[in-house]
Design an enzyme around this catalytic site. Structure first.
Site, PDB file in Angstrom:
ATOM      1  N   SER A 196       0.829  -1.163   0.255  1.00 38.19           N
ATOM      2  CA  SER A 196      -0.102   0.239   0.078  1.00 38.19           C
ATOM      3  C   SER A 196       0.851   1.116  -0.043  1.00 38.19           C
ATOM      4  CB  SER A 196      -0.882  -0.022   1.247  1.00 38.19           C
ATOM      5  OG  SER A 196      -0.034  -0.164   2.424  1.00 38.19           O
ATOM      6  N   TYR A 197       2.095   1.237   0.539  1.00 38.10           N
ATOM      7  CA  TYR A 197       2.880   2.453   0.648  1.00 38.10           C
ATOM      8  C   TYR A 197       4.280   2.226   0.132  1.00 38.10           C
ATOM      9  CZ  TYR A 197       3.712   0.625   5.405  1.00 38.10           C
ATOM     10  OH  TYR A 197       3.959  -0.292   6.417  1.00 38.10           O
ATOM     11  N   ALA A 198       4.643   0.807  -0.331  1.00 36.00           N
ATOM     12  CA  ALA A 198       6.126   0.556  -0.607  1.00 36.00           C
ATOM     13  C   ALA A 198       6.178  -0.357  -1.647  1.00 36.00           C
ATOM     14  CB  ALA A 198       6.824  -0.036   0.471  1.00 36.00           C
ATOM     15  N   LYS A 237      13.921  -0.835  -2.869  1.00 41.95           N
ATOM     16  CA  LYS A 237      12.723  -0.642  -2.125  1.00 41.95           C
ATOM     17  C   LYS A 237      12.340   1.034  -2.213  1.00 41.95           C
ATOM     18  CE  LYS A 237      10.896  -1.733   2.564  1.00 41.95           C
ATOM     19  NZ  LYS A 237      11.197  -2.501   3.756  1.00 41.95           N
ATOM     20  N   ASP A 245      10.926 -10.855  12.418  1.00 43.71           N
ATOM     21  CA  ASP A 245      10.095 -11.455  11.403  1.00 43.71           C
ATOM     22  C   ASP A 245      10.857 -12.403  10.646  1.00 43.71           C
ATOM     23  OD1 ASP A 245       7.639 -11.572   9.983  1.00 43.71           O
ATOM     24  OD2 ASP A 245       8.219  -9.702   8.579  1.00 43.71           O
TER      25      ASP A 245
END
Length: 367
Positions: free
Chosen positions: A22-24, A41, A136
């Protein structure tokens, strides 16, 4: 100015799209300076949430700038434009990620898994020695270079651990990551030791490497948590895993955080160390957590040659003893982590029944 023009001015020829959120987004590009392809990125500050901009992005940039390890994706350059876009130029994992590799080729042979797992564990030790935690760790974040070596990536949830006045690491309260790889204490919403959290995720990754399936079915978080807290780990008989490999996985997937292995113990484990392999199961029982058990404390599922390694369907598990229902706080934390999780693409593998004597001894059961 569009992304291609921005990158061109910095000496990069933009290529294909590798992923987008959504933003990257992540693009491939050819570096005229380095003379090879890289990954870029691109983060749009105007679209990103405040929490990400104020907390996670600054941490990621700080940590990427300090890391330098052969099994961690290299960061070549970080820059920002006046219109609020951040560009992170990184090493490209040309062979894709480990999850896709296993989905395509099936479970790894132990020798190949040992090599890749040693590379990953070395990267995690390097981070932990710097008091950096990843938080993560999952197969999607393990990229493969041209020679299929592991490259740890995506430090978006990483942080530097803080220490109190006595020098002890403080607990974390941010519950992040994917539910399928999350430790029980995170699923329960308990403040956790982030380095110990990373170890649980390593256990899940090694299980996936050698079994070609997930150790737990995360379609029902409450049920999964109950099985984890009972310290039940079930291995497919069809994989013919060595006792040393099972022992290492079992001791990483330890629900008691005071007994879960540390990264140095993982790297010195007999399965990881080539010279120490070949120890008898009796030696493992003597040193491991199953010292009081006549049989190994893990379970093997019935063999089935008709099942594909990556298309195995979840099967009904043996019914555990009645457990107390989670508190409202635990329920809320489970929902939160579940919502953050991504589809992992590999099924859980729960046997219809466990071997005689296979469940953990009472002293191993974590309530």
């Amino acid at each position: 100015m569009d992304d291609a023009a921005v990158l061109k001015r910095r000496g990069y020829i933009m290529g294909i799209n590798l992923g987008e959120g959504s933003y990257a987004k992540v693009k491939s590009a050819y570096s005229e300076r380095l003379k090879f392809n890289v990954a870029v990125k691109i983060i749009d500050r105007k679209k990103a949430p405040t929490d990400f901009l104020e907390k996670f992005l600054p941490r990621e940039i700080e940590i990427l700038a300090m890391l330098n390890h052969r099994s961690i994706i290299k960061t070549y350059e970080i820059f920002e434009t006046s219109d609020g876009k951040v560009y992170i130029v990184m090493e490209l994992g040309v062979q894709g990620d480990l999850l896709e590799f296993i989905k395509t080729r099936g479970a790894l042979q132990e020798d190949d898994a040992r090599k890749k797992f040693h590379q990953l564990s070395s990267a995690v030790k390097y981070c932990h020695d710097l008091d950096v935690v990843h938080r993560d760790l999952k197969c999607e974040n393990l990229l493969l270079d041209k020679d299929f070596n592991i490259k740890l990536s995506d430090f978006g949830f990483s942080k530097r651990c803080l220490r109190d006045d006595s020098g002890r690491l403080t607990l974390s309260k941010t519950f992040c990551g994917s539910a399928a790889y999350a430790a029980p204490e995170v699923l329960q919403g308990i403040p956790y030791q982030p380095k110990v959290y990373d170890i649980w995720s390593l256990g899940v990754i090694l299980y996936i490497m050698v079994c070609g399936s997930m150790p737990y079915d995360d379609s029902n978080i409450k049920k999964m948590l109950r099985i984890q807290k009972e310290h039940r780990v079930n291995f497919p008989r069809s994989k013919h895993l060595t006792g040393e490999c099972k022992d290492l996985i079992y001791r990483m997937l330890q629900p008691d955080v005071t007994r879960r292995l540390h990264i140095d113990e993982i790297l010195s484990h007999c399965w990881v160390q080539p010279k120490a392999r070949g120890l008898s199961s009796a030696a493992i029982n003597k040193e491991g957590e199953s010292s009081r058990a006549a049989e190994p404390p893990w379970a093997s599922e019935p063999s089935s040659d008709k099942k594909s390694t990556t298309k195995l369907e979840p099967r009904e598990e043996a019914q555990p003893e009645p457990r107390a229902e989670p508190s409202p706080e635990e329920e809320a934390a489970m929902v939160q982590v579940s919502q953050q999780s991504e589809a992992v693409g590999l099924p859980g593998e729960q046997p219809s029944k466990t071997e005689e004597g296979a469940p953990p001894q009472p002293s191993e059961t974590q309530a």
